[in-house]
Motif scaffolding. Sequence first.
Motif, PDB file in Angstrom:
ATOM      1  N   GLU A 350     -23.033  28.644 -15.399  1.00  0.00           N
ATOM      2  CA  GLU A 350     -24.053  28.984 -16.407  1.00  0.00           C
ATOM      3  C   GLU A 350     -23.661  28.453 -17.779  1.00  0.00           C
ATOM      4  OE1 GLU A 350     -25.824  30.946 -19.692  1.00  0.00           O
ATOM      5  OE2 GLU A 350     -23.756  31.372 -19.068  1.00  0.00           O
ATOM      6  N   LYS A 353     -24.613  25.082 -18.294  1.00  0.00           N
ATOM      7  CA  LYS A 353     -26.073  24.912 -18.277  1.00  0.00           C
ATOM      8  C   LYS A 353     -26.582  24.406 -16.932  1.00  0.00           C
ATOM      9  CE  LYS A 353     -26.076  24.022 -23.251  1.00  0.00           C
ATOM     10  NZ  LYS A 353     -26.439  23.103 -24.359  1.00  0.00           N
ATOM     11  N   LEU A 355     -27.983  25.972 -14.310  1.00  0.00           N
ATOM     12  CA  LEU A 355     -28.514  27.282 -13.967  1.00  0.00           C
ATOM     13  C   LEU A 355     -28.798  27.428 -12.477  1.00  0.00           C
ATOM     14  CD1 LEU A 355     -30.921  27.852 -16.999  1.00  0.00           C
ATOM     15  CD2 LEU A 355     -28.513  28.485 -16.749  1.00  0.00           C
ATOM     16  N   ALA A 359     -27.160  30.350 -10.242  1.00  0.00           N
ATOM     17  CA  ALA A 359     -27.970  31.289  -9.462  1.00  0.00           C
ATOM     18  C   ALA A 359     -27.547  31.284  -7.995  1.00  0.00           C
ATOM     19  CB  ALA A 359     -29.448  30.925  -9.587  1.00  0.00           C
ATOM     20  N   HIS A 381     -27.932  38.465 -12.938  1.00  0.00           N
ATOM     21  CA  HIS A 381     -27.694  37.198 -13.639  1.00  0.00           C
ATOM     22  C   HIS A 381     -28.363  36.030 -12.912  1.00  0.00           C
ATOM     23  CE1 HIS A 381     -25.144  38.650 -16.794  1.00  0.00           C
ATOM     24  NE2 HIS A 381     -24.268  39.170 -15.968  1.00  0.00           N
ATOM     25  N   SER A 382     -28.377  36.076 -11.603  1.00  0.00           N
ATOM     26  CA  SER A 382     -29.058  35.027 -10.846  1.00  0.00           C
ATOM     27  C   SER A 382     -30.540  34.998 -11.188  1.00  0.00           C
ATOM     28  CB  SER A 382     -28.864  35.261  -9.348  1.00  0.00           C
ATOM     29  OG  SER A 382     -29.607  34.328  -8.593  1.00  0.00           O
ATOM     30  N   CYS A 385     -31.203  33.450 -14.492  1.00  0.00           N
ATOM     31  CA  CYS A 385     -31.178  31.983 -14.407  1.00  0.00           C
ATOM     32  C   CYS A 385     -32.526  31.446 -13.929  1.00  0.00           C
ATOM     33  CB  CYS A 385     -30.066  31.527 -13.465  1.00  0.00           C
ATOM     34  SG  CYS A 385     -28.404  31.693 -14.141  1.00  0.00           S
ATOM     35  N   ARG A 388     -34.931  31.641 -16.770  1.00  0.00           N
ATOM     36  CA  ARG A 388     -34.703  30.596 -17.771  1.00  0.00           C
ATOM     37  C   ARG A 388     -35.192  29.233 -17.285  1.00  0.00           C
ATOM     38  NH1 ARG A 388     -28.490  31.120 -19.336  1.00  0.00           N
ATOM     39  NH2 ARG A 388     -29.018  29.268 -20.601  1.00  0.00           N
TER      40      ARG A 388
END
Length: 743
Positions: A350, A353, A355, A359, A381-382, A385, A388
């Motif tokens: 992460e 970057k 992502l 994930a 958190h996955s 991502c 995002r």
Amino acid sequence: MAEADHALFNGDYPAAITEYTTALAASSDSDIRAAALLGQGRLHYLTGVYPNALNEFRAVIDSYSESTQVADAYYFLGETLMLLNRYAEASEAFANYLTIRPGVLDAFINERRADALAATGDYGAALTAYIAAVQSPRLPTNFSVELKLAQTYVVLGDYVTAQVVYDDIFARTGSEDIKAQVDYARGQMFTALGQVEQATTAYVDAVFNFPHAYFSYLGLIELVNAGYPVDELQRGLVDYYAGQYSIAQIALDRYLSGSPSDPSTALYYKGLIMRDQDEYAEALTLWDAVIQGGETSSFWDSAWEQKAYTQWAYLEDYAAGEKTLLDFVAVAPTHPRAAEFLFDAGRVAERDKRLEDAARIWQRIPVEYPNSEYVYRALFHSAICHYRLADYSSAQTVFWQAQNLATTPAERAGAYFWTGKSQAAQGDAASAQATWQQAAPLDPTGYYSERSRDMLNNHTPFTLPELIDLGIDRQSELRQAELWMRTTFNYPSETDFSVPGPLAGDPRYIRGIEFWHLGMVDLAEAEFNDLRDGSTNDPLTSYRLAVFLSDLGLYRQAILSARQVLDLAGLDDAGTLTAPVLFSHIRFGAYFPDLVVPAAQDNGFHPLFVWSVIRQESLFDPSIQSSAGAFGLMQILPATGEEIVSRIGWPPDYTQADLLRPDVNITLGIDYLATQRDNLGGDLYAALAAYNGGPGNAAAWQSLANGDPDLLVEIVRFDETRQYLKGIYEVFTIYSHLYGRAP
């Protein structure tokens, strides 16, 4: 006088000196004049104008000998004389304090008197004073007085008694630092006596049993200078912990060049030293050697960890750092830290970057380590991502999985909140509203439930109430609280709730009040903290402490005492807000209003926002110092304080000690927070992230959030800073509910 004392409490020294001077000139009352002179002396003592302070303290003593201020004047006279190295006079001043006010601070004042006597070389008198200090009532000790007592016995040649005192300290303390200090002191004593074997035994005990302690390093020096053959590995470790990296490296190299029985420990620590010297390739090679040595090494997993950290944090080779962590999981899938390393691998991806990779890695955890503590966080958190990446459908699916595996109301509220955000991003406003309706009651007062309520009301973060009312009817609140206390804890009708009540006879209360009046806030805090800790099952004492300490101005202890009452009543976070409002006004007080309100308004902040920050930073304790070296109400680092003062040109004659003055700390803290806000486009979340986690980090996190304040909170990579943002928001919401009013 009240205005002068209040200005002194606020740390507004110019206003305080003006008020004391005015009171002295305007009054013929001897008590007022004595108090005004004492106040002037204290201010000159605090600002380093010692000749004036001496004159004013002596004027109180000589001209107002019947005043209650005389004992205080003797104490401050003694401290001023100590700073001027006039130790004999200081000792006399402290003795006069004890004569006038015996049985209050005997331990503390006798120690100060003994320090003064020792400085004059009168060790016999110092010994008597140290013994009196040790024998006087006091809080559980850090053994500073006992150590001075033992050293005084040594100076006087009474080695047998010194040894008895040292042995007693060693047996009673749980601190490795103090044990090492005792070992070193015993070693010095035995050396002076020519008892080399006993001295060596003491130094060896420190070096081998307490290698982290600085006094063990001093003991090591004595052993080396005496030619004693210290194990090179242990020598290297002690040198390392003392920050003597070059010397530690030499010792570790000597150890490794022989036939080492524990090479992995030496290799691991040498790797840390190499990294400190920017020799990254060498550090990685050393940790690889530890790894190749196999899992039997106690530093095997740590070597993997340090290798990965060096790769991504120092060399910025994120792919290599991620691979190292994933290789660990592949090599040791059943290791107790495997899930942790897998989680960290996602973190590294992460940060790079990547992502999609992050994930994917995080989604392995619930499959491969379903019983791990990292399952919910990994899924959460996955899903972030995916969000995002604008893959809102996948984000919604994974957030829902996280909700099913959540173990706390806060986790469930977080998953629901972001499920709603994902639904809204897909244009399904009705489903989003329904999801936020589910999230709002899950964790009342919790961050995600509060943000869900914001979304339902179409409020942006930190939406302010239209009006605030800081007015408090204290007497009415006390009556309501007393009635609630009687009902909740089944106190009989004749129970006396007066403050301080029976507390007034407790030695800790008596000492705490005296320390407070003498301006030693940290020592007063310690006394009342011990009293509060001893009342964890006593709601009435806790209640009295909360009320009394909030009136006194020891707000941190008042807040903790009030919460202690509510805990004893069995109330959770949301339930505490249903208790009588007195408890909320103590726990979420509008403290230092004459400082906070104008400074906040001058810098474009709402006072409720600033109070929320101060509460999160220090619980309104102006004397607090953090382990990171931050000071005061808004926890300002010395370097930051100097930068702000240089920029704004205030206060004059600034020193680091000024950070403990509420007036200065609040002014500088709000200015710094405003600077961060202005540099970050008015974004309060980003400003708070900068205040806690650093301006550069905050700018990077803000750029990744693309204007979404909720996303910024999740992108923050420091757990402490993320919780800091959430905590301030939760507190701000309570302040808004407590003081906000409809027009």
